[in-house]
Every structure is written in structure tokens, then in C-alpha cells.
Design an enzyme around this catalytic site. Structure first.
Site, PDB file in Angstrom:
ATOM      1  N   GLY A   1     -39.355   2.060   7.454  1.00  0.00           N
ATOM      2  CA  GLY A   1     -38.083   2.085   6.719  1.00  0.00           C
ATOM      3  C   GLY A   1     -37.719   3.495   6.311  1.00  0.00           C
ATOM      4  N   ALA A   2     -37.867   4.440   7.259  1.00  0.00           N
ATOM      5  CA  ALA A   2     -37.680   5.865   6.929  1.00  0.00           C
ATOM      6  C   ALA A   2     -36.247   6.335   7.122  1.00  0.00           C
ATOM      7  CB  ALA A   2     -38.625   6.705   7.792  1.00  0.00           C
ATOM      8  N   ASN A   3     -35.327   5.417   7.469  1.00  0.00           N
ATOM      9  CA  ASN A   3     -33.954   5.877   7.743  1.00  0.00           C
ATOM     10  C   ASN A   3     -33.110   6.020   6.481  1.00  0.00           C
ATOM     11  OD1 ASN A   3     -34.281   2.832   8.399  1.00  0.00           O
ATOM     12  ND2 ASN A   3     -32.148   3.025   7.782  1.00  0.00           N
ATOM     13  N   THR A   4     -33.593   5.473   5.359  1.00  0.00           N
ATOM     14  CA  THR A   4     -32.781   5.549   4.144  1.00  0.00           C
ATOM     15  C   THR A   4     -33.683   5.422   2.906  1.00  0.00           C
ATOM     16  OG1 THR A   4     -30.815   4.630   3.060  1.00  0.00           O
ATOM     17  CG2 THR A   4     -32.313   3.055   4.066  1.00  0.00           C
ATOM     18  N   GLY A   5     -33.102   5.616   1.720  1.00  0.00           N
ATOM     19  CA  GLY A   5     -33.819   5.362   0.470  1.00  0.00           C
ATOM     20  C   GLY A   5     -35.087   6.184   0.303  1.00  0.00           C
TER      21      GLY A   5
ATOM     22  N   GLY B   1     -37.923   5.842   1.731  1.00  0.00           N
ATOM     23  CA  GLY B   1     -38.589   6.144   3.007  1.00  0.00           C
ATOM     24  C   GLY B   1     -38.032   7.410   3.622  1.00  0.00           C
TER      25      GLY B   1
ATOM     26  N   SER C   1     -43.687  -2.688  -6.562  1.00  0.00           N
ATOM     27  CA  SER C   1     -42.519  -2.656  -7.454  1.00  0.00           C
ATOM     28  C   SER C   1     -42.967  -3.112  -8.834  1.00  0.00           C
ATOM     29  CB  SER C   1     -41.458  -3.620  -6.928  1.00  0.00           C
ATOM     30  OG  SER C   1     -40.493  -3.887  -7.911  1.00  0.00           O
TER      31      SER C   1
ATOM     32  N   TYR D   1     -39.272 -12.388  -3.944  1.00  0.00           N
ATOM     33  CA  TYR D   1     -39.397 -10.919  -3.943  1.00  0.00           C
ATOM     34  C   TYR D   1     -40.621 -10.503  -4.773  1.00  0.00           C
ATOM     35  CZ  TYR D   1     -38.348  -5.950  -4.526  1.00  0.00           C
ATOM     36  OH  TYR D   1     -38.434  -4.564  -4.523  1.00  0.00           O
TER      37      TYR D   1
HETATM   38  N1  LIG Z   1     -34.874   1.009  -5.142  1.00  0.00           N
HETATM   39  C1  LIG Z   1     -35.613   0.526  -6.124  1.00  0.00           C
HETATM   40  O1  LIG Z   1     -35.264   0.601  -7.316  1.00  0.00           O
HETATM   41  C2  LIG Z   1     -36.911  -0.146  -5.814  1.00  0.00           C
HETATM   42  C3  LIG Z   1     -37.637  -0.690  -6.898  1.00  0.00           C
HETATM   43  C4  LIG Z   1     -38.875  -1.247  -6.637  1.00  0.00           C
HETATM   44  C5  LIG Z   1     -39.398  -1.268  -5.361  1.00  0.00           C
HETATM   45  N2  LIG Z   1     -38.654  -0.765  -4.328  1.00  0.00           N
HETATM   46  C6  LIG Z   1     -39.259  -0.817  -2.983  1.00  0.00           C
HETATM   47  O2  LIG Z   1     -39.072   0.428  -2.323  1.00  0.00           O
HETATM   48  C7  LIG Z   1     -39.101   0.238  -0.901  1.00  0.00           C
HETATM   49  C8  LIG Z   1     -37.973   1.012  -0.250  1.00  0.00           C
HETATM   50  O3  LIG Z   1     -36.760   0.454  -0.672  1.00  0.00           O
HETATM   51  P1  LIG Z   1     -35.456   1.327  -0.970  1.00  0.00           P
HETATM   52  O4  LIG Z   1     -35.166   1.150  -2.407  1.00  0.00           O
HETATM   53  O5  LIG Z   1     -35.573   2.676  -0.399  1.00  0.00           O
HETATM   54  O6  LIG Z   1     -34.385   0.431  -0.184  1.00  0.00           O
HETATM   55  P2  LIG Z   1     -33.497   0.718   1.115  1.00  0.00           P
HETATM   56  O7  LIG Z   1     -32.662   1.925   0.874  1.00  0.00           O
HETATM   57  O8  LIG Z   1     -32.803  -0.568   1.361  1.00  0.00           O
HETATM   58  O9  LIG Z   1     -34.556   0.992   2.260  1.00  0.00           O
HETATM   59  C9  LIG Z   1     -35.305  -0.064   2.802  1.00  0.00           C
HETATM   60  C10 LIG Z   1     -35.761   0.307   4.187  1.00  0.00           C
HETATM   61  O10 LIG Z   1     -36.531  -0.806   4.715  1.00  0.00           O
HETATM   62  C11 LIG Z   1     -36.053  -1.062   6.023  1.00  0.00           C
HETATM   63  N3  LIG Z   1     -36.307  -2.429   6.468  1.00  0.00           N
HETATM   64  C12 LIG Z   1     -35.894  -3.577   5.929  1.00  0.00           C
HETATM   65  N4  LIG Z   1     -36.290  -4.608   6.680  1.00  0.00           N
HETATM   66  C13 LIG Z   1     -36.965  -4.097   7.729  1.00  0.00           C
HETATM   67  C14 LIG Z   1     -37.596  -4.646   8.869  1.00  0.00           C
HETATM   68  N5  LIG Z   1     -37.600  -5.957   9.125  1.00  0.00           N
HETATM   69  N6  LIG Z   1     -38.214  -3.815   9.744  1.00  0.00           N
HETATM   70  C15 LIG Z   1     -38.210  -2.486   9.531  1.00  0.00           C
HETATM   71  N7  LIG Z   1     -37.612  -1.891   8.488  1.00  0.00           N
HETATM   72  C16 LIG Z   1     -36.985  -2.695   7.591  1.00  0.00           C
HETATM   73  C17 LIG Z   1     -34.557  -0.777   5.933  1.00  0.00           C
HETATM   74  O11 LIG Z   1     -34.008  -0.668   7.233  1.00  0.00           O
HETATM   75  P3  LIG Z   1     -32.427  -0.899   7.500  1.00  0.00           P
HETATM   76  O12 LIG Z   1     -31.741   0.336   7.018  1.00  0.00           O
HETATM   77  O13 LIG Z   1     -32.351  -1.089   8.980  1.00  0.00           O
HETATM   78  O14 LIG Z   1     -32.035  -2.128   6.719  1.00  0.00           O
HETATM   79  C18 LIG Z   1     -34.609   0.527   5.173  1.00  0.00           C
HETATM   80  O15 LIG Z   1     -34.933   1.581   6.022  1.00  0.00           O
HETATM   81  C19 LIG Z   1     -39.060  -1.283  -0.692  1.00  0.00           C
HETATM   82  O16 LIG Z   1     -40.353  -1.742  -0.386  1.00  0.00           O
HETATM   83  C20 LIG Z   1     -38.622  -1.825  -2.044  1.00  0.00           C
HETATM   84  O17 LIG Z   1     -39.102  -3.125  -2.286  1.00  0.00           O
HETATM   85  C21 LIG Z   1     -37.429  -0.192  -4.526  1.00  0.00           C
END
Ligand SMILES: NC(=O)c1ccc[n+]([C@@H]2O[C@H](COP(=O)([O-])OP(=O)(O)OC[C@H]3O[C@@H](n4cnc5c(N)ncnc54)[C@H](OP(=O)(O)O)[C@@H]3O)[C@@H](O)[C@H]2O)c1
Length: 309
Positions: A27-31, A33, A156, A181
Site C-alpha cells: 500500500g505504498a501508493n498513498t498515505g 505507505g 491501529s 476493522y
Molecule cells: N489514517 C489513520 O488515521 C489510520 C489510523 C490507524 C491505522 N491506520 C492504518 O494505516 C495503514 C495505512 O492506511 P492509510 O491511513 O495510509 O490509508 P490509505 O491512504 O487509504 O492507504 C491504504 C493503502 O492500502 C492499499 N490497499 C488497500 N487494499 C489493498 C489490497 N487489497 N491490496 C493491496 N493494497 C491495498 C491502498 O491501495 P489503493 O490506493 O489501491 O486503495 C493504499 O495504498 C492501514 O493499515 C490502516 O489501517 C491508519
């Protein structure tokens, strides 16, 4: 100034030189990652961006290259919702990279409408936990062959509200998005702690991290829900920390020389919502060894991946 207690503030400026090291980030394309990939590439690591969408992955590669023209980057097609995709991604990694220093299990989905992975698992359990369980087992050979390698898995704060519904892990008796979740994020920690135990004596370390509340795209697949509304609100955008800060616990677990296997990192502020990366305590349910072992056995059965440990 270095300290082994993990309670002092940490800054990405402390990331040691990563030249010659190989890091795979899901998931390195956004957020978080993307930010992790960017920071490790800046420090000289060869970074494998493991993503399910080629266009979004290429856009991320270009953004990193524009910032760091010398960056060494590679796109690996990986859909964590498909065991077939995980197997072919792992095969490519083993063929191309006998050395793998860092595996960063970051990708995740939150609160989607009731849906299943290609193999029929509840989407959050299947993607967030089982997909990473399978991937880790299938690339373990390369990690074990690399002295000092590390596996870092993103959990999380939500794990604190999670319970393992071992009698109905796939929510077949009624889907509750938030419960699913939280269960998946508790599973991330149970997996990490059992992995740590199994890796003892191998030289490979297993850690976990969480990003507090970070402003990312995480809520984009979600159904209408008060938690999502909060995430997407203007206030939410102000209160949440930037994704780059949210990536710091993951980065610290991946590169801080003072880290020990089994450590868990998160933000330092009240409620661990924001702040610099420090060692934090998991909920006691994550430390339940019976649950750790039970989840491991079930994960091996469901994924068909047995670890060579
Ligand atoms: N943001 C927060 O406040 C928060 C809080 C607690 C925990 N987290 C955790 O942090 C991690 C990163 O999340 P983020 O906040 O950076 O969210 P994000 O911006 O939505 O990034 C999530 C990444 O996971 C990828 N992904 C989702 N389903 C996938 C699949 N089936 N195969 C491969 N890649 C997949 C997405 O790809 P696409 O772009 O193709 O969808 C995207 O690259 C997650 O594990 C999340 O549970 C985040």
C-alpha cells in the site's frame, strides 16, 4: 543522542543510511505507505512499492522520483485480497531479491460495505491480516537470508476495541464494519507477537506500529458512518496529523537501531492520536498467547501458507 528506552522523541532525520538495503512496502501508493517509501528511498534504500493499482503505483513512483531523482524504485503488483496475487508477488520477490531487509505490512482498508476478498474472506480480516500473514510467510526465505532484517506490521488504536470472534471470524452471522476493522487490527498485533516468538534466534525482528489519527485516504471506501464522517470533516482534517507524521512510528520500528523485537510504536500525544514516534503499550488482549497461537493456526489453514519456522 541515542537511548534504548523508546520514550524519547524521534525524528526521521535519524534514519540511518539505507544504501544497499531492500524494503518492500504494501500500500505504498498513498498515505502512510507512500510517506514510508519516500523516506526510505531518500535515504538510499531500494524500495519495492507493492500496490494493487498499477496507475496509482506509477504515479507514486513518479512523485518520489521527482523529489529524489536518484531514488531506486520498483513496482510490484500485489492485491492482498487475492491469495493468487500474493503468491505471484512473493514469487517475483524471491526471484528478484534474495536479500530483503524490510517488509512493511502497511496496506489496509477501513469500514467497507459488507464484501469479501477473492477467496471469500471478510474484506478487512482478509486484506489487513490474512493477506499480510500469507505475504510474510511467502517471502520469509529472503528475510531470513538477510542479517538484521525486520518485519513491521501496521495496527491501529482501534485494536483496543477489537475482539477475536473465533467462532465467526468472517462475520457470517451479521456484518458489523467497525467490529470487523477492530478485529483485523487486533489480529495485526497478535500476529506480530506470535511471529516475534517464532523468529527468536533467527536474527529477523518483528515489530508493530500505529499512526494515531493521520489524514490519509483511508475513509474513501467506507460506508456512511459517524467515524468516517469524523475522519472526513473539516475538523478531522485539522485535528489529524499529516500522513508523513503518521508514518513515523512505522519508520522508527523499521530503522531505529535501538528497537527490540516485539516493540510497538505509536504517537506520543494524549490518547496516542498524534505526536512523535515512541514505544507504546498494546491492549492486554493483544498479549494473550493462547489467542496468538490460535490465530496463527487458523491463518495457516485459511491461507494455505505454512511458515518455515
Ligand atoms: N489514517 C489513520 O488515521 C489510520 C489510523 C490507524 C491505522 N491506520 C492504518 O494505516 C495503514 C495505512 O492506511 P492509510 O491511513 O495510509 O490509508 P490509505 O491512504 O487509504 O492507504 C491504504 C493503502 O492500502 C492499499 N490497499 C488497500 N487494499 C489493498 C489490497 N487489497 N491490496 C493491496 N493494497 C491495498 C491502498 O491501495 P489503493 O490506493 O489501491 O486503495 C493504499 O495504498 C492501514 O493499515 C490502516 O489501517 C491508519
Amino acid at each position: 543522542m541515542s537511548c534504548s528506552c523508546g520514550t524519547r522523541a524521534w525524528s526521521p532525520c535519524e534514519i540511518p543510511d539505507q544504501k544497499g538495503r531492500v524494503a518492500l512496502i504494501t500500500g505504498a501508493n498513498t498515505g502512510t505507505g507512500f510517506e514510508t517509501a519516500r523516506s526510505l528511498a531518500e535515504k538510499g534504500a531500494h524500495v519495492i512499492l507493492a500496490c494493487r493499482n498499477a496507475e496509482r503505483a506509477q504515479a507514486a513512483l513518479q512523485r518520489i522520483s521527482a523529489l529524489h531523482p536518484e531514488a531506486s524504485l520498483e513496482f510490484l503488483p500485489l492485491d492482498l485480497g487475492s491469495l493468487e496475487s500474493i503468491r505471484s508477488a512473493a514469487r517475483l520477490v524471491r526471484e528478484r531479491h534474495p536479500r530483503l531487509d524490510l517488509l512493511i505490512n502497511n496496506a489496509g482498508v477501513m469500514l467497507p460495505p459488507k464484501s469479501r476478498t477473492q477467496d471469500g474472506f471478510e474484506l478487512q480480516f482478509g486484506t489487513n491480516h490474512l493477506g499480510h500473514f500469507a505475504l510474510t510467510g511467502l517471502v520469509l526465505e529472503s528475510l531470513l537470508a538477510t542479517p538484521g532484517s525486520r518485519i513491521v506490521t501496521m495496527s491501529s488504536n482501534a485494536h483496543k476495541y477489537g475482539a477475536m470472534g473465533f467462532e465467526d471470524l468472517q462475520f457470517e452471522r451479521g456484518y458489523r464494519a467497525w467490529a470487523a476493522y477492530c478485529q483485523s487490527k487486533l489480529a495485526n498485533l497478535l500476529f506480530t507477537f506470535e511471529l516475534r516468538r517464532r523468529l527468536e534466534g533467527t536474527g529477523t525482528l518483528a515489530m508493530a506500529a500505529h499512526p494515531g489519527w493521520s489524514y490519509t485516504e483511508l475513509a474513501r471506501h467506507a460506508t456512511r458512518n459517524p467515524i468516517v464522517a469524523c475522519f472526513n470533516s473539516t475538523l478531522g482534517r485539522i485535528l489529524a496529523q499529516p500522513a508523513a507524521q503518521g508514518a513515523q512510528p512505522l519508520l522508527r520500528a523499521a530503522v531505529d537501531p535501538a528497537v527490540s523485537s516485539g516493540d510497538y510504536f505509536g504517537p506520543s500525544g494524549p490518547g496516542e492520536w498524534r505526536g512523535s514516534a515512541v514505544r507504546v503499550s498494546p491492549h492486554r488482549r493483544a498479549l494473550d498467547e493462547t489467542a496468538q497461537q490460535r490465530l496463527w493456526q487458523i491463518s495457516e489453514q485459511l491461507s494455505g501458507v505454512s511458515y518455515p519456522l
